[in-house]
Each structure stands twice: as structure tokens, then as C-alpha cells.
Design a protein around this motif. Sequence first.
Motif, PDB file in Angstrom:
ATOM      1  N   GLU A   1       0.830  -1.215   0.000  1.00  0.00           N
ATOM      2  CA  GLU A   1       0.000   0.000   0.000  1.00  0.00           C
ATOM      3  C   GLU A   1       0.863   1.262   0.000  1.00  0.00           C
ATOM      4  O   GLU A   1       0.548   2.239  -0.668  1.00  0.00           O
ATOM      5  N   ILE A   2       1.948   1.228   0.774  1.00  0.00           N
ATOM      6  CA  ILE A   2       2.836   2.390   0.853  1.00  0.00           C
ATOM      7  C   ILE A   2       3.529   2.627  -0.494  1.00  0.00           C
ATOM      8  O   ILE A   2       3.689   3.756  -0.934  1.00  0.00           O
ATOM      9  N   LEU A   3       3.919   1.533  -1.151  1.00  0.00           N
ATOM     10  CA  LEU A   3       4.774   1.643  -2.338  1.00  0.00           C
ATOM     11  C   LEU A   3       4.015   1.760  -3.646  1.00  0.00           C
ATOM     12  O   LEU A   3       4.522   2.335  -4.608  1.00  0.00           O
ATOM     13  N   GLU A   4       2.819   1.185  -3.697  1.00  0.00           N
ATOM     14  CA  GLU A   4       2.065   1.166  -4.940  1.00  0.00           C
ATOM     15  C   GLU A   4       1.851   2.570  -5.470  1.00  0.00           C
ATOM     16  O   GLU A   4       1.632   3.502  -4.720  1.00  0.00           O
ATOM     17  N   GLY A   5       1.914   2.710  -6.776  1.00  0.00           N
ATOM     18  CA  GLY A   5       1.735   4.027  -7.363  1.00  0.00           C
ATOM     19  C   GLY A   5       3.079   4.646  -7.703  1.00  0.00           C
ATOM     20  O   GLY A   5       3.273   5.134  -8.801  1.00  0.00           O
ATOM     21  N   GLU A   6       4.007   4.591  -6.747  1.00  0.00           N
ATOM     22  CA  GLU A   6       5.324   5.194  -7.002  1.00  0.00           C
ATOM     23  C   GLU A   6       6.353   4.164  -7.440  1.00  0.00           C
ATOM     24  O   GLU A   6       7.359   4.498  -8.052  1.00  0.00           O
ATOM     25  N   PHE A   7       6.107   2.919  -7.088  1.00  0.00           N
ATOM     26  CA  PHE A   7       7.075   1.860  -7.383  1.00  0.00           C
ATOM     27  C   PHE A   7       6.354   0.679  -8.020  1.00  0.00           C
ATOM     28  O   PHE A   7       5.157   0.521  -7.869  1.00  0.00           O
ATOM     29  N   GLU A   8       7.123  -0.145  -8.715  1.00  0.00           N
ATOM     30  CA  GLU A   8       6.557  -1.347  -9.302  1.00  0.00           C
ATOM     31  C   GLU A   8       6.903  -2.527  -8.396  1.00  0.00           C
ATOM     32  O   GLU A   8       8.071  -2.830  -8.182  1.00  0.00           O
ATOM     33  N   ILE A   9       5.877  -3.183  -7.842  1.00  0.00           N
ATOM     34  CA  ILE A   9       6.107  -4.362  -6.994  1.00  0.00           C
ATOM     35  C   ILE A   9       6.253  -5.564  -7.922  1.00  0.00           C
ATOM     36  O   ILE A   9       5.295  -5.949  -8.594  1.00  0.00           O
ATOM     37  N   VAL A  10       7.443  -6.156  -7.979  1.00  0.00           N
ATOM     38  CA  VAL A  10       7.672  -7.258  -8.918  1.00  0.00           C
ATOM     39  C   VAL A  10       7.452  -8.626  -8.288  1.00  0.00           C
ATOM     40  O   VAL A  10       7.361  -9.627  -8.984  1.00  0.00           O
ATOM     41  N   GLY A  11       7.366  -8.684  -6.964  1.00  0.00           N
ATOM     42  CA  GLY A  11       7.136  -9.973  -6.326  1.00  0.00           C
ATOM     43  C   GLY A  11       7.032  -9.832  -4.825  1.00  0.00           C
ATOM     44  O   GLY A  11       7.414  -8.818  -4.251  1.00  0.00           O
ATOM     45  N   GLU A  12       6.470 -10.888  -4.215  1.00  0.00           N
ATOM     46  CA  GLU A  12       6.367 -10.947  -2.755  1.00  0.00           C
ATOM     47  C   GLU A  12       6.824 -12.322  -2.293  1.00  0.00           C
ATOM     48  O   GLU A  12       6.365 -13.329  -2.826  1.00  0.00           O
ATOM     49  N   ALA A  13       7.714 -12.327  -1.320  1.00  0.00           N
ATOM     50  CA  ALA A  13       8.244 -13.577  -0.793  1.00  0.00           C
ATOM     51  C   ALA A  13       7.834 -13.732   0.664  1.00  0.00           C
ATOM     52  O   ALA A  13       7.741 -12.753   1.394  1.00  0.00           O
TER      53      ALA A  13
ATOM     54  N   GLY B   1      20.390  -0.323   4.216  1.00  0.00           N
ATOM     55  CA  GLY B   1      19.791   0.457   5.285  1.00  0.00           C
ATOM     56  C   GLY B   1      18.675  -0.339   5.918  1.00  0.00           C
ATOM     57  O   GLY B   1      18.500  -1.512   5.610  1.00  0.00           O
ATOM     58  N   TYR B   2      17.929   0.299   6.799  1.00  0.00           N
ATOM     59  CA  TYR B   2      16.838  -0.436   7.441  1.00  0.00           C
ATOM     60  C   TYR B   2      15.742   0.510   7.875  1.00  0.00           C
ATOM     61  O   TYR B   2      15.957   1.707   8.021  1.00  0.00           O
ATOM     62  N   ILE B   3      14.575  -0.075   8.036  1.00  0.00           N
ATOM     63  CA  ILE B   3      13.437   0.653   8.591  1.00  0.00           C
ATOM     64  C   ILE B   3      12.880  -0.187   9.722  1.00  0.00           C
ATOM     65  O   ILE B   3      13.034  -1.408   9.726  1.00  0.00           O
ATOM     66  N   THR B   4      12.287   0.468  10.700  1.00  0.00           N
ATOM     67  CA  THR B   4      11.720  -0.275  11.820  1.00  0.00           C
ATOM     68  C   THR B   4      10.197  -0.283  11.728  1.00  0.00           C
ATOM     69  O   THR B   4       9.590   0.654  11.238  1.00  0.00           O
ATOM     70  N   LYS B   5       9.634  -1.388  12.183  1.00  0.00           N
ATOM     71  CA  LYS B   5       8.176  -1.520  12.254  1.00  0.00           C
ATOM     72  C   LYS B   5       7.709  -0.788  13.506  1.00  0.00           C
ATOM     73  O   LYS B   5       8.440  -0.753  14.473  1.00  0.00           O
ATOM     74  N   PRO B   6       6.529  -0.256  13.558  1.00  0.00           N
ATOM     75  CA  PRO B   6       5.552  -0.190  12.468  1.00  0.00           C
ATOM     76  C   PRO B   6       6.002   0.804  11.397  1.00  0.00           C
ATOM     77  O   PRO B   6       6.548   1.854  11.716  1.00  0.00           O
ATOM     78  N   PHE B   7       5.810   0.432  10.133  1.00  0.00           N
ATOM     79  CA  PHE B   7       6.255   1.267   9.023  1.00  0.00           C
ATOM     80  C   PHE B   7       5.437   2.534   8.924  1.00  0.00           C
ATOM     81  O   PHE B   7       4.235   2.521   9.122  1.00  0.00           O
ATOM     82  N   GLN B   8       6.120   3.608   8.580  1.00  0.00           N
ATOM     83  CA  GLN B   8       5.418   4.835   8.230  1.00  0.00           C
ATOM     84  C   GLN B   8       5.915   5.263   6.868  1.00  0.00           C
ATOM     85  O   GLN B   8       7.107   5.166   6.585  1.00  0.00           O
ATOM     86  N   LYS B   9       4.997   5.689   6.049  1.00  0.00           N
ATOM     87  CA  LYS B   9       5.315   5.988   4.651  1.00  0.00           C
ATOM     88  C   LYS B   9       6.562   6.860   4.487  1.00  0.00           C
ATOM     89  O   LYS B   9       7.454   6.524   3.709  1.00  0.00           O
ATOM     90  N   PRO B  10       6.686   7.986   5.223  1.00  0.00           N
ATOM     91  CA  PRO B  10       7.876   8.834   5.017  1.00  0.00           C
ATOM     92  C   PRO B  10       9.184   8.074   5.265  1.00  0.00           C
ATOM     93  O   PRO B  10      10.143   8.238   4.514  1.00  0.00           O
ATOM     94  N   ASN B  11       9.217   7.231   6.305  1.00  0.00           N
ATOM     95  CA  ASN B  11      10.446   6.485   6.629  1.00  0.00           C
ATOM     96  C   ASN B  11      10.782   5.488   5.532  1.00  0.00           C
ATOM     97  O   ASN B  11      11.942   5.317   5.167  1.00  0.00           O
ATOM     98  N   VAL B  12       9.749   4.813   5.014  1.00  0.00           N
ATOM     99  CA  VAL B  12       9.957   3.816   3.970  1.00  0.00           C
ATOM    100  C   VAL B  12      10.502   4.497   2.720  1.00  0.00           C
ATOM    101  O   VAL B  12      11.503   4.063   2.139  1.00  0.00           O
TER     102      VAL B  12
END
Length: 120
Positions: free
Chosen positions: A20-32, A99-110
Amino acid sequence: MPTSVLIADDSEFMRNLLREILEGEFEIVGEAENGVEAVDLYGEHSPDIVMMDIVMPIRNGIEATTEITEEHPDANVIMCTSVGQEEKMKAAIKAGAEGYITKPFQKPNVLEAINDAVPA
């Protein structure tokens, strides 16, 4: 061309959140769902960036990152971690994470983490 992203997390909730955070700006090519799938999908799609959870079954994010970066030294991996996993983060950076991001994710950090890893 939009930046391509592979999402690796054993939690469907987290994968959906990242999508949800990435859609629109990025292309999601897969989920593992685990590190083995992440390595396979990386080989298949060569994404610009991998959002890699640390704690996953079969092969964890650090092992998967090591495997990906050994074969693809220019891979960009961003680790996703829960607060309090600083030791694991050091291991992840050593394994080749950008790099890294911590949960819970927030859009600006991601988005900031991705922009840091992949210069526009």
C-alpha cells in the motif's frame, strides 16, 4: 521506468502494508514469504530494491541478503526490523544491506530509506 521492488516478509499483513505504501510510485515485482523465496524471486526479477524482513522461516533475512549480495554485489536491500533488534541490524549491514526501517512502518520512513538506497 518506476523503481522495481521485491517485498520479503513472512507476515501477509506487513506485505500488504508495504504494498500500500509503495504502490503508485514503485513497481512491486514480487512478494516472498521466506528467505528462500526472496533469493529465487531476486534472481527472477532483479529488482532495484528488496524490502527484506529479518525474521522469516526457512532462511532468515540476513542469510537471504548474504546470498543475494554475494551473487549480485550491486543489490539494494533494505532490512525491515522490529524495534530492539539492533544487534541483528549490525549483522544485516555486514551482510550487505543498504539500510533499514523499523516496524511499524510509516510511509515517510519507507520512502526515505528507498531514496537513500537508490539515488534518483
